[in-house]
Design a protein around this motif. Sequence first.
Motif, PDB file in Angstrom:
ATOM      1  N   ASP A   2      59.552  73.311  26.673  1.00 35.76           N
ATOM      2  CA  ASP A   2      61.058  73.013  25.788  1.00 35.76           C
ATOM      3  C   ASP A   2      61.473  71.707  26.449  1.00 35.76           C
ATOM      4  O   ASP A   2      61.318  71.482  27.502  1.00 35.76           O
ATOM      5  N   SER A   3      61.777  70.674  25.581  1.00 34.84           N
ATOM      6  CA  SER A   3      62.196  69.391  25.935  1.00 34.84           C
ATOM      7  C   SER A   3      63.827  69.676  26.007  1.00 34.84           C
ATOM      8  O   SER A   3      64.451  70.235  25.127  1.00 34.84           O
ATOM      9  N   ILE A   4      64.271  69.450  27.248  1.00 39.02           N
ATOM     10  CA  ILE A   4      65.769  69.510  27.641  1.00 39.02           C
ATOM     11  C   ILE A   4      66.221  68.088  27.851  1.00 39.02           C
ATOM     12  O   ILE A   4      65.819  67.570  28.728  1.00 39.02           O
ATOM     13  N   PRO A   5      67.412  67.849  27.165  1.00 35.40           N
ATOM     14  CA  PRO A   5      68.190  66.525  27.633  1.00 35.40           C
ATOM     15  C   PRO A   5      68.944  66.711  28.674  1.00 35.40           C
ATOM     16  O   PRO A   5      69.715  67.755  28.855  1.00 35.40           O
ATOM     17  N   VAL A   6      68.709  65.750  29.667  1.00 39.02           N
ATOM     18  CA  VAL A   6      69.645  65.773  30.789  1.00 39.02           C
ATOM     19  C   VAL A   6      70.478  64.486  31.158  1.00 39.02           C
ATOM     20  O   VAL A   6      69.811  63.374  31.044  1.00 39.02           O
ATOM     21  N   TYR A  50      78.381  58.856  30.168  1.00 41.12           N
ATOM     22  CA  TYR A  50      76.855  58.956  30.934  1.00 41.12           C
ATOM     23  C   TYR A  50      76.335  57.773  31.322  1.00 41.12           C
ATOM     24  O   TYR A  50      76.502  56.766  30.458  1.00 41.12           O
ATOM     25  N   TRP A  51      75.830  57.581  32.191  1.00 41.34           N
ATOM     26  CA  TRP A  51      75.283  56.294  32.677  1.00 41.34           C
ATOM     27  C   TRP A  51      73.726  56.379  32.619  1.00 41.34           C
ATOM     28  O   TRP A  51      72.997  55.468  32.686  1.00 41.34           O
ATOM     29  N   HIS A  52      73.236  57.514  32.409  1.00 39.90           N
ATOM     30  CA  HIS A  52      71.703  57.682  32.603  1.00 39.90           C
ATOM     31  C   HIS A  52      71.230  58.926  31.804  1.00 39.90           C
ATOM     32  O   HIS A  52      71.815  60.152  32.100  1.00 39.90           O
ATOM     33  N   SER A  53      70.134  59.069  30.828  1.00 42.82           N
ATOM     34  CA  SER A  53      69.687  60.307  30.274  1.00 42.82           C
ATOM     35  C   SER A  53      68.329  60.211  30.394  1.00 42.82           C
ATOM     36  O   SER A  53      67.751  59.329  30.314  1.00 42.82           O
ATOM     37  N   GLU A  54      67.908  61.312  30.527  1.00 39.30           N
ATOM     38  CA  GLU A  54      66.512  61.609  30.421  1.00 39.30           C
ATOM     39  C   GLU A  54      65.983  62.976  29.689  1.00 39.30           C
ATOM     40  O   GLU A  54      66.753  63.781  29.609  1.00 39.30           O
ATOM     41  N   TRP A  55      64.858  63.136  29.492  1.00 39.88           N
ATOM     42  CA  TRP A  55      64.243  64.233  28.968  1.00 39.88           C
ATOM     43  C   TRP A  55      63.541  64.979  29.914  1.00 39.88           C
ATOM     44  O   TRP A  55      62.638  64.521  30.582  1.00 39.88           O
ATOM     45  N   VAL A  56      63.719  66.288  30.158  1.00 38.90           N
ATOM     46  CA  VAL A  56      62.843  67.101  31.252  1.00 38.90           C
ATOM     47  C   VAL A  56      62.176  68.197  30.334  1.00 38.90           C
ATOM     48  O   VAL A  56      62.752  69.026  29.640  1.00 38.90           O
ATOM     49  N   VAL A  57      60.939  68.409  30.606  1.00 38.61           N
ATOM     50  CA  VAL A  57      60.204  69.447  29.844  1.00 38.61           C
ATOM     51  C   VAL A  57      59.893  70.745  30.879  1.00 38.61           C
ATOM     52  O   VAL A  57      59.460  70.630  31.910  1.00 38.61           O
ATOM     53  N   GLU A  58      60.589  71.932  30.433  1.00 38.64           N
ATOM     54  CA  GLU A  58      60.208  73.163  31.197  1.00 38.64           C
ATOM     55  C   GLU A  58      59.752  74.101  30.138  1.00 38.64           C
ATOM     56  O   GLU A  58      60.403  74.368  29.105  1.00 38.64           O
ATOM     57  N   ASN A  59      58.825  74.679  30.722  1.00 41.09           N
ATOM     58  CA  ASN A  59      58.047  75.850  29.585  1.00 41.09           C
ATOM     59  C   ASN A  59      57.982  75.490  28.344  1.00 41.09           C
ATOM     60  O   ASN A  59      57.916  76.021  27.490  1.00 41.09           O
TER      61      ASN A  59
END
Length: 194
Positions: free
Chosen positions: A41-45, A30-39
């Motif tokens: 919960d932290s989800i790695p993308v 992968y070339w980029h990762s980020e964390w997304v917060v939904e409801n």
Amino acid sequence: MKKYRYILLLTLLVVVFTANGQRRFRERAYWHSEWVVENGDSIPVFHLTPVRKYARKPDMRRYARMVRAVKRVYPIAEEAKTLMASMEQELLALPNKKQQKLYIKGIEKRLVREYTPVIKKMTIYDGKVLLKLIDRQVDNTAFEIIKEFRGGFEAGMWQALAKIFGNNLKTDYDPERDDKLLEHIVTLYEKGLL
């Protein structure tokens, strides 16, 4: 007892090699990762690097050859872009044609001295890719650049010499049709994925 040592040593080697292989895979997968917060919960993308798959080996070799060529000649094309920009500014600042010609001769001598060893090590294919990348970066073909700075006769002479060696200084860069694969490779190279 010796049996357990060998089993332990073998297990340790498998774990070390597997861990190294996974780490290398993770670095390139992968070339980029980020964390997304939904409801809450932290989800790695993870944004994955594109994978090119070829059914035939010659196509894969062609792709690998183009990647190697881009890695070799892209820095030269980038430097040509910056040099062209600085030359145009400098030429506009010079008052007459005589000083402009002297300036162009000085730049030409410096380029010949600096890039002759590099160009001697290039293949004809590298030269073709370099010409296309120069057209991509500068928005002028090599023939137009030579014609602008050195005149039409010299540009024609260099074009004839290039034709003898199977090249063409008038080749245009067409990222939509002919050079779609090259554009893809250059984009990956600019992002640091190659």
